[in-house]
Design an enzyme around this catalytic site. Sequence first.
Site, PDB file in Angstrom:
ATOM      1  CG  ASP A 246      -0.216  -0.012   2.540  1.00 47.63           C
ATOM      2  OD1 ASP A 246       0.737  -0.799   2.675  1.00 47.63           O
ATOM      3  OD2 ASP A 246      -0.564   0.773   3.431  1.00 47.63           O
TER       4      ASP A 246
ATOM      5  CD  GLU B 215       4.201   0.556   6.881  1.00 50.08           C
ATOM      6  OE1 GLU B 215       5.045   0.846   7.741  1.00 50.08           O
ATOM      7  OE2 GLU B 215       3.863   1.368   5.993  1.00 50.08           O
TER       8      GLU B 215
HETATM    9  C1  LIG Z   1      10.634   4.967   6.886  1.00 53.50           C
HETATM   10  C2  LIG Z   1       9.402   4.222   7.346  1.00 53.50           C
HETATM   11  C3  LIG Z   1       9.788   3.212   8.374  1.00 53.50           C
HETATM   12  C4  LIG Z   1       8.710   3.597   6.153  1.00 53.50           C
HETATM   13  C5  LIG Z   1       7.340   2.992   6.463  1.00 53.50           C
HETATM   14  N1  LIG Z   1       6.774   2.365   5.311  1.00 53.50           N
HETATM   15  C6  LIG Z   1       6.363   4.065   6.878  1.00 53.50           C
HETATM   16  O1  LIG Z   1       6.183   5.048   6.213  1.00 53.50           O
HETATM   17  N2  LIG Z   1       5.662   3.832   7.982  1.00 53.50           N
HETATM   18  C7  LIG Z   1       4.643   4.703   8.469  1.00 53.50           C
HETATM   19  C8  LIG Z   1       5.201   5.874   9.205  1.00 53.50           C
HETATM   20  O2  LIG Z   1       4.453   6.876   9.319  1.00 53.50           O
HETATM   21  O3  LIG Z   1       6.345   5.877   9.678  1.00 53.50           O
END
Ligand SMILES: CC(C)C[C@H](N)C(=O)NCC(=O)O
Length: 485
Positions: free
Chosen positions: A118, A183
């Site tokens: 996603d 996610e």
């Molecule tokens: C850099 C993050 C760990 C990447 C991850 N997919 C993400 O965006 N998670 C949601 C968030 O808001 O950190």
Amino acid sequence: MNIGASLSILLVLSTVHAFQYNQLAQYVDEHQEEYVEALRDWVAVESDSSNVLRRPELHRMMEMVAQKLQQMGGAVESVDVGDQELPDRQTLALPKVVTARFGSDPNKHTLCVYGHVDVQPAKLEDGWATEPFNLTEINGNLYGRGASDNKAPVLAWMHAVEAYQKLSMALPVNVKFIIEGMEETGSNGLEAMILAQKDTFFSDVDYIVVSDCGWLSRRPAITYGTRGNCYFLAEVHGPKQDLHSGVYGGTVIEPMIDLIGILGESSASQHQKKPLCLFFSLAEHNKTIINFIKQRTSIVCPFFTVLKVDLLAHKWRYPTVSIHGIEGAFSDPGTKTVIPSKVCAKFSIRQVPNMDPTVVEKKVSDHLHSVFSKRQSPNTLKVSMVIGAKPWLADIHHPLFEAGKAAIKRVFSVDPDFIREGGTIPISRTFQDVTGKSIIMLPIGGFDDGLHSQNEKMSRYNYIEGTKLFIAFLNELSQITEAAV
Ligand SMILES: CC(C)C[C@H](N)C(=O)NCC(=O)O
């Protein structure tokens, strides 16, 4: 067996491994156009998990993932994880979680690869230079929403397994996949699924790898910690409908002014020092954030600190508050003169070790209500926490991290930086707590990939070398002995 004989065997094995790796790496180089095309197909799907109108696209994306894994000959399942309840109480089917298994040799370790497909919202008019859902290559960079976060890394893992298959080489370890589609909005439904499958899908898993983050600089990195995230909605309700600001301004207590007042009183900064030593360039980091620094002679620094050590501590080690938006606020171009009757602020607090989302939820709610009550406003305030993801921290002395380091050395001929991540991968802590397995984060994204931002990209170099890194990692994992664990 004497020491001489053991050394000879080790030498032969390492020559065989090097030979195999070179063949696999060559296969990857020869198939890179196909890999870019696969990424183009995936990026073209607007699998935005935050927009309920895009849910059909998200379902389609999960079907594409299942199809790819089936084509590779995996034992694939699309697991129904139930419905999502929306703020208006309506329900919507969550995207299925796709699991797959390649190999079940009891004499081999089993690695579980986690990823998500996603994405965050993106529109050309947000300031993208190219269409966000049309993968566009410019100067070796592949631009598109979700390219780095997290579609290319997920594909790179699949291509790594596929390379072994295509060259008829046995996978050095059994590989399982768990790919989700929520996610970016807190991994709804996944925790329950992991709990339900603890003694089935996860029963033979030895290690979990996540490649959903980026390097800190141009040097490859291994990530051993992420911050958690508590995401809040704070709604202020006032008049029964929007009002003309000339006719009613000054006579009503405006919900927006209440909201901004309580938010303003609730954000603060922290400054603390902690020694760190990494290959990290402050100048390069700043370049990705401020593009006008050279053109102006006097500039107010946009960071809390100009010290490298402090900056990294603020990125990884300290909690932080960000205000993301206000629903109900007038945000179009033009000069509408309205008093919105109802506004809803969206803000989040990144969590660090020892913070507990349930405690944070209560403290934030109590604090906002207390600040609000001092305003003696006739309006009403409602606070709710919609994501409560815990931070994650690993033991870098586990042999898994040695395997990661050796794989990076094999592919990039350097030692990695060991870093933490300011962002959140909601499920990482659940994996650790529920399965009790060791987790490593092996990122292949660049430090300047622009995740969640305009012009997100994944460089062709990182995508292709990243695929080789995963190939090398599978091999290094197979050499972890019971004694080392
Ligand atoms: C850099 C993050 C760990 C990447 C991850 N997919 C993400 O965006 N998670 C949601 C968030 O808001 O950190």
